[in-house]
Each structure stands twice: as structure tokens, then as C-alpha cells.
Design a protein around this motif. Structure first.
Motif, PDB file in Angstrom:
ATOM      1  N   ARG A  98      -1.023   1.363   0.423  1.00 46.77           N
ATOM      2  CA  ARG A  98      -0.846   2.342   1.493  1.00 46.77           C
ATOM      3  C   ARG A  98       0.606   2.730   1.708  1.00 46.77           C
ATOM      4  NH1 ARG A  98      -5.117  -0.230   5.376  1.00 46.77           N
ATOM      5  NH2 ARG A  98      -6.980   0.600   4.429  1.00 46.77           N
ATOM      6  N   GLY A  99       1.495   2.239   0.867  1.00 47.42           N
ATOM      7  CA  GLY A  99       2.883   2.669   1.005  1.00 47.42           C
ATOM      8  C   GLY A  99       3.656   1.909   2.075  1.00 47.42           C
ATOM      9  N   LEU A 100       2.998   0.938   2.692  1.00 43.57           N
ATOM     10  CA  LEU A 100       3.680   0.175   3.731  1.00 43.57           C
ATOM     11  C   LEU A 100       4.821  -0.654   3.133  1.00 43.57           C
ATOM     12  CD1 LEU A 100       3.453  -0.225   6.727  1.00 43.57           C
ATOM     13  CD2 LEU A 100       1.895  -2.111   6.349  1.00 43.57           C
ATOM     14  N   ASP A 102       6.660   0.155   0.691  1.00 44.11           N
ATOM     15  CA  ASP A 102       7.814   1.029   0.485  1.00 44.11           C
ATOM     16  C   ASP A 102       8.642   1.131   1.758  1.00 44.11           C
ATOM     17  OD1 ASP A 102       7.450   1.563  -2.095  1.00 44.11           O
ATOM     18  OD2 ASP A 102       6.590   3.557  -1.834  1.00 44.11           O
ATOM     19  N   ARG A 105      10.666  -1.917   1.928  1.00 44.80           N
ATOM     20  CA  ARG A 105      11.710  -1.961   0.909  1.00 44.80           C
ATOM     21  C   ARG A 105      12.840  -0.983   1.206  1.00 44.80           C
ATOM     22  NH1 ARG A 105       9.868  -0.523  -4.159  1.00 44.80           N
ATOM     23  NH2 ARG A 105      11.612  -1.528  -5.148  1.00 44.80           N
ATOM     24  N   ARG A 275       5.845  -1.891  -6.484  1.00 44.57           N
ATOM     25  CA  ARG A 275       6.095  -0.489  -6.241  1.00 44.57           C
ATOM     26  C   ARG A 275       4.757   0.109  -5.834  1.00 44.57           C
ATOM     27  NH1 ARG A 275       8.174   1.643 -11.512  1.00 44.57           N
ATOM     28  NH2 ARG A 275      10.043   0.504 -11.038  1.00 44.57           N
ATOM     29  N   SER A 276       4.729   0.705  -4.671  1.00 45.30           N
ATOM     30  CA  SER A 276       3.477   1.336  -4.248  1.00 45.30           C
ATOM     31  C   SER A 276       3.221   2.552  -5.114  1.00 45.30           C
ATOM     32  CB  SER A 276       3.560   1.773  -2.793  1.00 45.30           C
ATOM     33  OG  SER A 276       4.051   0.712  -2.021  1.00 45.30           O
ATOM     34  N   ARG A 277       2.036   2.707  -5.576  1.00 42.63           N
ATOM     35  CA  ARG A 277       1.569   3.738  -6.505  1.00 42.63           C
ATOM     36  C   ARG A 277       2.587   4.139  -7.539  1.00 42.63           C
ATOM     37  NH1 ARG A 277      -1.531   6.990  -3.532  1.00 42.63           N
ATOM     38  NH2 ARG A 277      -1.531   5.685  -1.726  1.00 42.63           N
TER      39      ARG A 277
END
Lengths: 277, 331
Positions: A98-100, A102, A105, A275-277
Motif C-alpha cells: 500500500r505504499g506505507l 515508502d 522510508r 520497495r513498494s511496487r
């Protein structure tokens, strides 16, 4: 719109500890927000305790003697805590997809706080699960016989093992690309880990070649050590051929600390390249 | 293009550079054999909003990820608020806020908890984070839902919370990656209103979008990129002049009518109408907008062209590419 002067100061280490505390609190808040997840953590072990106590218990005579219920409850403790690591991995993988991650980071925080916070919150979950299971155990007739200190030591050992398994789960969750894979990857190694042990059957009943594997399994060490500390029947576990069975408490502590020592750096490594997606 | 980049000497890595905005010079990033960024240059002056316009896969998100220190470029350099993203990522992280198309907030936490926790993780004091959180809840109109888990929010509310989280520590520079993608029109207007506020306050921001109209709403400067390269930069008005304002799409019934339609449109004062025999369409810029329509219809009627359909529309990204590169977007 400058609020930089409100930033906290301190050494890197102190700030990192603070970040870990914040992330642990986040994990704990989450715990209460997903009651169904916690319920699911409890349903299977409670079912196991009831099934083994009332369905299988009467049919399986325990080698070495003693009540089967007392024998099996500790195995369910260790099993449930090992399986919780699978959920830990899936939960982290969900955060990642879900990009959380990122978001974390891209913050000036100590990145180590992300896995640490997760593992710490899982420890609290383990405490809750163990507490509820102990109550269910007491209801079906399980008892600890060796006094308060020994009993506390037994629970302490279980929680140490749970923390180790949480770190394994964190590492898997940070290493794979999606939650489904995290779930499968977690189960793939937890299933044999849980069952190739003396949790539900004595090691002497297994084929000759499998016996050393089961004897050196961390679950075997934890189960045997906890049974020893609770004064529960061991089911012929004290096999002098294998060191962990002759020294279960030492073996359980070494296994848990060893797993933590290996998987904390692995988790941090995985986080760095995650790394998200 | 003057990038205004100052070269710092090797011994002075952490020295603040004089330029406070966002500078990107010759940035490249490959995934396998694909160039996500292919020598990208751009410059967002301090206090201005740079709209980064490009189709899917143009390299917009890759650029934002590099600027946010999430990804390392293969070559080239980039600096944000005067800090180099490769040499001094911690300083960059202290200076920026990031929000994106995948509203990255903790779904299980409330707006208030999200803001407090991300504030503290941005190394704000507890009390400072709390009062800042209240301020943002007020400003982003989240008060009624501030104690509900974010997963119960609508798309627009979630995106507003995402923006609020990006702003929690008062960043000097903001990256917004397609802030309105996937939102319904109402939510899009909500987000635009918030962005409008930010722009008026003079925040330095890089906003990526696929819509010229959106960039036009709030950008001081627009850079158009494609295939990981900059293809044009200018003020919104300048770019729109190059694209030529409103467009006319004319569809005819018979292929034989196409040449007559083209000359009728030219006679009505439309520069350079482009016929497409495949779709039986003619496309042209419509100077003066709809006021010229009567003239267009008269000429078409006079030429005996049988019109199937005629529409006037605002220029799209395709038109921008056509105008700037002389070819339609080939994706």
C-alpha cells in the motif's frame, strides 16, 4: 510555515529508540483496531486445545504416562506462537503493497524502527494469545505444578520464542512482493516446523531418519523446556541421544536468541532493499 | 535551459547550496532495458509550483521516487532545497513532504493518530506534533472524522489526510505524485482547493499530473516530459499558446469529403487542419474559440460537406504532444 525549530534534538541512538517507541505504539494501536485478526489468532489454538483434549485425548495413551491434556496444551501454546509469525509477515507485506513503507522510508526517522515496532507489537499480541490460551487450558484441566517462578519462566520462554518467530515473519514480510506470497511462504516453513516436533507425538514414534530432525527442531526444544518448567508430562522426551532433549531449557533459550540474532539483521537488510511496487 | 545548479567542491558535501528549489540535471534510471528516465533536466525555483506533465510511463513517478530518496538514479544529479539527494538523503528527508496517488496513510489509525505518529517520526516534539495535527485537521476539514480509522474514509478524505500527513512537519518542499488520479470529480475539486491554498502560501512543490487542465490550475511553471526526457518547459499560458487553445474535431460521413472539409476549415481561418482518413476526422486548432463556429459551419455548408459530428474541446495531453513534438503520443 516553518516548524523546523520544533524538531527534537538528541543523539542518533536516543532518537532511534524514540522512533522504535513510536512505531511500537502504532503497532499496539493497530492491534485493537483489527479485532477480527486477533480473534483469528485465538480461534485455531482454542479449537486445537478442545479437539485434542476431548476428541483425540481419550484414544491416545501417552507414552511415559500422565494426562494427555496436560501434555497437549503446551504444544498448542508453542504452535500458535509459531503460526503467529505468518500473520506478522502478511501484515507487513500489506503495508508494503500500500505504499506505507515508502512513507516511512521518505521520513528522517531511523528505519530500523519499522521492523522493530512491528516485532514489538507482535510480542504484545503473543502475550494476549498466551493469556487467553492459558485460561482455556486451565478450563480443560491443564495445570502448572512447579510454583510461581518456574511457571513464569515457562511463559517467559514461550514469549521469547514468539519474539524470535515474529522476527522471522518480519523478514519474510519484507522480502516478498505481496501479501499472498508472504502467507504461503510463512506457512511453507512453519507447517513442518510445527509438526516435525514432539509437540503432539513422541519423537521415538517417528522413522529413524526423521528423529534427529525433530530432536533439533526449535519447537521441540521450546515445547520440552516449557513442559519441564510447568511440570507437565514429557511423553518420553528425555532421549539422551540428542543434546537438546537432554538440556531442553538451554536448547530453547539458545534457539530463540539465535533466531533473533540471525533474523534481526536479515530483516533490516530486507527493509533496506524493500520497495513498494 | 539554465539550470542554475551550483557545483559544490568535493570536500564540502554538506554545505548548503545557494539554490533552494528543485534542480535535476541529466538524470537517468533504467529498469532492465527500459529507460524510465533518460537524461532528464528540470528546475523548480524556490517558492514556485512546477507542474510535471506527461503520460503514463513518462517517468514522473520514477522522478518523484528519486527526489524523495526512495530510489537511486543510475547517473545525473538532483538537489532538493539545496541538498543533494544521493549525498545527503537525511537532509532531504528533513526538508520534504511526499504525497502520492496511493494515499499512504495507516488505514487502521485515525486521522489524528496518523498525523501525530508521522509528526513524531518526522522528529517533531510530541506537543508540537499534536498542535500541528489539530491545525491540519481543521484546515483540511477532517474534524468530523478525525477519530475514525482512515479506512472508513472516502477517496477524497483519504487523499486530504495524505496531503495533511505530507505537510505535518512543515516541509520546505513538497512532492505530489498525481494527487488527483483515481478521484471522482468532486474529490478532485476538494484536492484542488487544498493545493490552491498551498500555492498561495508560496510552497515549493513538484506536482505530477496527466492533465494539462490540472497543471494549468495551480502550476507557476509546467515541464512536459515523455520517455524520461524533458520536451518543453514554460508558463502555463506560454504552453497553451503553443498548443493553441480550443480544438475542433470534425467527423465527415464520406472519405471523399475530407479534402473539401480541410479547405473549408482553412477558409474559415483555422490554421493547418489535419485530416485522418482512418477515422474520417479532421482536427484543427480553433482560434478565438466558439465565436468562430458560425463561420466554420457556413464554410462547410457552402462546400457541401456532410458533417457527421462536430465538437469543440479543450486541448488534451495528446494535443500538447502533437503541438510540441509534431507527432501524436505513440503509446
Amino acid at each position: 510555515m516553518t516548524v523546523t525549530e520544533t524538531r527534537v534534538a538528541g543523539s542518533g541512538f536516543v532518537l532511534a529508540l524514540r522512533d522504535c517507541a513510536v512505531m511500537t505504539r502504532r503497532g499496539m494501536l493497530r492491534l485493537g483496531r483489527v479485532p477480527d485478526e486477533l480473534a483469528f489468532n485465538l480461534v485455531q489454538p482454542i479449537l486445537f486445545v478442545l479437539l485434542f483434549s476431548y476428541v483425540f485425548g481419550g484414544a491416545i495413551p501417552l507414552p511415559g504416562g500422565g494426562p494427555f491434556r496436560e501434555y497437549v496444551v503446551v504444544a498448542v501454546f508453542a504452535h500458535s506462537l509459531a503460526f503467529m509469525g505468518v500473520g506478522t509477515g502478511t501484515g507487513l507485506a500489506v503495508d508494503m503493497s500500500r505504499g506505507l513503507i515508502d512513507r516511512f522510508r521518505a521520513l528522517p526517522m531511523a528505519h530500523v524502527a519499522v521492523p522493530v515496532g512491528r516485532a514489538n507489537a507482535e510480542l504484545l499480541r503473543a502475550l494476549l494469545v498466551t493469556g487467553v490460551l492459558a485460561i482455556v487450558g486451565l478450563l480443560v484441566g491443564w495445570r502448572a505444578h512447579l510454583g510461581l517462578l518456574s511457571t513464569l519462566a515457562g511463559f517467559g520462554l514461550l514469549l521469547l520464542f514468539a519474539y524470535a518467530m515474529a522476527w522471522v515473519g518480519v523478514t519474510i514480510g519484507l522480502s516478498v512482493r505481496n501479501p499472498e506470497v508472504a502467507g504461503t511462504a510463512g506457512l511453507l516453513w512453519v507447517l513442518p516446523l510445527g509438526f516435525v516436533s514432539n509437540g503432539f507425538v513422541p519423537i521415538s514414534s517417528m522413522p529413524e531418519w526423521l528423529q534427529p530432525v525433530a530432536a533439533w527442531n526449535p519447537v521441540t526444544a521450546v515445547v520440552t523446556a516449557t513442559r519441564t518448567l510447568f511440570g507437565n508430562p514429557l511423553g518420553l522426551a528425555a532421549d539422551p541421544r540428542f543434546w537438546p532433549l537432554a538440556h531442553p531449557v538451554q536448547a530453547a533459550v539458545i534457539w530463540s536468541l539465535g533466531l533473533i540474532a540471525v533474523f534481526v539483521p536479515l530483516a533490516l537488510l530486507a527493509f533496506r532493499s524493500a520497495r513498494s511496487r | 535551459m539554465n539550470l542554475g545548479v551550483t557545483n559544490s567542491s568535493p570536500g564540502l558535501h554538506r554545505e548548503r547550496e545557494t539554490h533552494g528549489g528543485i534542480q535535476v540535471e541529466g538524470l537517468t534510471k533504467r529498469y532492465g532495458g527500459v529507460h524510465a528516465l533518460d537524461g532528464l533536466d528540470l528546475n523548480a525555483p524556490e517558492g514556485q509550483v512546477l507542474g510535471l506533465l506527461g503520460p503514463n510511463g513518462a517517468g514522473k513517478s520514477t522522478l518523484v521516487r528519486i527526489l524523495a530518496t526512495l530510489l537511486k538514479p543510475d547517473s545525473g544529479r538532483a538537489s532538493v532545497c539545496g541538498f543533494d539527494v544521493i549525498r545527503d538523503p537525511q537532509a532531504v528527508r528533513r526538508s520534504v513532504g511526499v504525497a502520492g496517488q496511493y494515499a499512504a496513510v495507516d488505514e487502521y489509525l485515525t486521522a489524528r493518530e496518523n498525523l501525530n505518529i508521522f509528526g513524531q517520526l518526522a522528529r517533531m516534539g510530541k506537543r508540537a506534533a499534536r498542535s500541528r495535527a489539530e491545525e491540519l485537521i481543521e484546515r483540511f476539514d477532517l474534524g468530523h472524522a478525525a477519530d475514525r480509522p482512515a479506512r472508513t474514509y472516502s477517496g477524497g478524505m483519504r487523499r486530504r489526510l495524505d496531503l495533511a500527513v505530507a505537510l505535518i512537519a512543515g516541509p520546505r518542499c513538497l512532492f505530489l505524485d498525481e494527487p488527483t488520479t483515481g478521484l471522482d470529480p468532486r474529490a478532485r475539486v476538494e484536492v484542488w482547493a487544498v493545493l490552491g491554498d498551498l500555492v498561495r502560501q508560496g510552497t515549493t512543490a513538484l506536482v505530477t499530473t496527466q492533465y494539462l487542465e490540472e497543471a494549468d490550475q495551480f502550476a507557476d511553471l509546467i515541464t512536459v516530459i515523455d520517455h524520461g526526457r524533458e520536451i518543453a518547459t514554460g508558463k502555463p499560458a506560454e504552453l497553451k499558446d503553443r498548443v493553441g487553445g480550443d480544438h475542433l474535431d470534425l467527423a465527415v460521413r464520406r472519405a471523399a469529403d475530407l479534402p473539401a472539409a480541410v479547405s473549408a476549415l482553412a477558409a474559415a481561418g483555422l490554421p493547418d487542419p489535419k485530416p485522418d482518413p482512418g477515422t474520417l476526422c479532421v482536427t484543427a486548432v480553433l482560434p478565438g474559440g466558439t465565436s468562430r463556429m458560425a463561420e466554420v459551419l457556413r464554410k462547410l455548408d457552402g462546400a457541401g460537406v456532410e458533417v457527421a459530428d462536430i465538437t469543440v474541446r479543450r486541448p488534451t495531453l495528446d494535443d500538447v504532444f502533437f503541438a510540441l513534438t509534431g507527432k501524436a503520443d505513440d503509446r
